[in-house]
Design a protein around this motif. Structure first.
Motif, PDB file in Angstrom:
ATOM      1  N   GLN A 148       0.807  -1.221   0.000  1.00  0.00           N
ATOM      2  CA  GLN A 148       0.000   0.000   0.000  1.00  0.00           C
ATOM      3  C   GLN A 148       0.845   1.279   0.000  1.00  0.00           C
ATOM      4  O   GLN A 148       0.320   2.363   0.236  1.00  0.00           O
ATOM      5  N   ALA A 204      -6.918  -4.545   1.068  1.00  0.00           N
ATOM      6  CA  ALA A 204      -7.333  -4.904   2.430  1.00  0.00           C
ATOM      7  C   ALA A 204      -7.354  -6.404   2.610  1.00  0.00           C
ATOM      8  O   ALA A 204      -7.002  -6.921   3.677  1.00  0.00           O
ATOM      9  N   ARG A 205      -7.752  -7.139   1.568  1.00  0.00           N
ATOM     10  CA  ARG A 205      -7.758  -8.602   1.657  1.00  0.00           C
ATOM     11  C   ARG A 205      -6.339  -9.154   1.783  1.00  0.00           C
ATOM     12  O   ARG A 205      -6.108 -10.186   2.405  1.00  0.00           O
ATOM     13  N   ASP A 207      -3.808  -7.480   3.138  1.00  0.00           N
ATOM     14  CA  ASP A 207      -3.112  -6.843   4.247  1.00  0.00           C
ATOM     15  C   ASP A 207      -2.889  -7.822   5.390  1.00  0.00           C
ATOM     16  O   ASP A 207      -3.741  -8.630   5.721  1.00  0.00           O
TER      17      ASP A 207
END
Length: 224
Positions: A148, A204-205, A207
């Motif tokens: 990210q 997000a998945r 992370d």
């Protein structure tokens, strides 16, 4: 990228009819390496015969894959090893009839304690122009990129980095050299911040655990 055309003749007289030709490609920064590999190139072109050669800029698109161009696995491995030795990294480009399924990745950053980079959906020239400068930022200045993170690209667009959980299934050359120590970041080119919602959801998945979407790789979101 610089495109060159090598023509070989049945003797040293440039006026004789050529018996074949081969197009090759090199980034400007790779020109020193080009000269070191001419012995191998001449051997491949000549088949052991004594041939005269002429070299000029080629208007045609060359073969993108050394293996597709007749080089053996051993010769390709040697080329990659020499490139890594000289510059710290190499770039592997994987072609596909479907341009959305082409991708390229670095080989060599693992040895510097950094994830390899992968980008998909770009042509070979753009892939090299993106990955090589990024790799040099890691190698020469110690810059670190992570999940990210962002970086500027061409002064206008942004690069958005995401962990690639199944890197070993795609960065095969890096796996051969570094095994399970190899990790990778996938690069997405975005126009502005924040990234599209689907990219944020995918990030997000991935992370924390490194797990990503359950869909196939080609079905996952890509901004490129």
């Amino acid at each position: 990228m610089l495109l060159f055309e090598v023509r070989w003749l049945p003797g040293t007289d440039a006026g004789q009819r050529e018996v074949g030709q081969r197009s090759i490609e090199s980034c400007p920064e790779m020109l020193p390496e080009l000269s070191t590999n001419f012995e191998l190139l001449v051997a491949k072109l000549s088949g052991g015969s004594t041939l005269g050669m002429s070299i000029g800029r080629s208007p045609r698109r060359p073969a993108m894959c050394l293996q597709c161009d007749g080089f053996s696995n051993e010769e390709v491995e040697l080329q990659i090893t020499n490139t890594i030795r000289m510059y710290g990294n190499a770039v592997q480009f994987i072609e596909n009839p479907d341009p959305t399924k082409t991708f390229g990745y670095t080989v060599g950053l693992t040895a510097h304690g950094h994830p390899e980079f992968l980008v998909r959906g770009l042509d070979m020239v753009t892939t090299c122009e993106l990955l090589n400068p990024l790799a040099q930022r890691v190698i020469t200045t110690g810059e670190i990129f992570g999940h990210q993170h962002t970086a500027h690209y061409l002064g206008q667009q942004l690069l958005y980095f995401m962990r690639l959980p199944d890197a070993g299934a795609h960065l095969l050359e890096a796996v051969v050299r570094y095994g399970t120590a190899m990790t990778a970041l996938e690069i997405h080119i975005i126009d502005s911040w924040p990234p599209p919602p689907e990219l944020l959801a995918e990030a997000a998945r991935r992370d924390g655990t490194g797990c990503g979407s359950d869909t196939s790789w080609w079905g996952r979101p890509s901004a490129n």
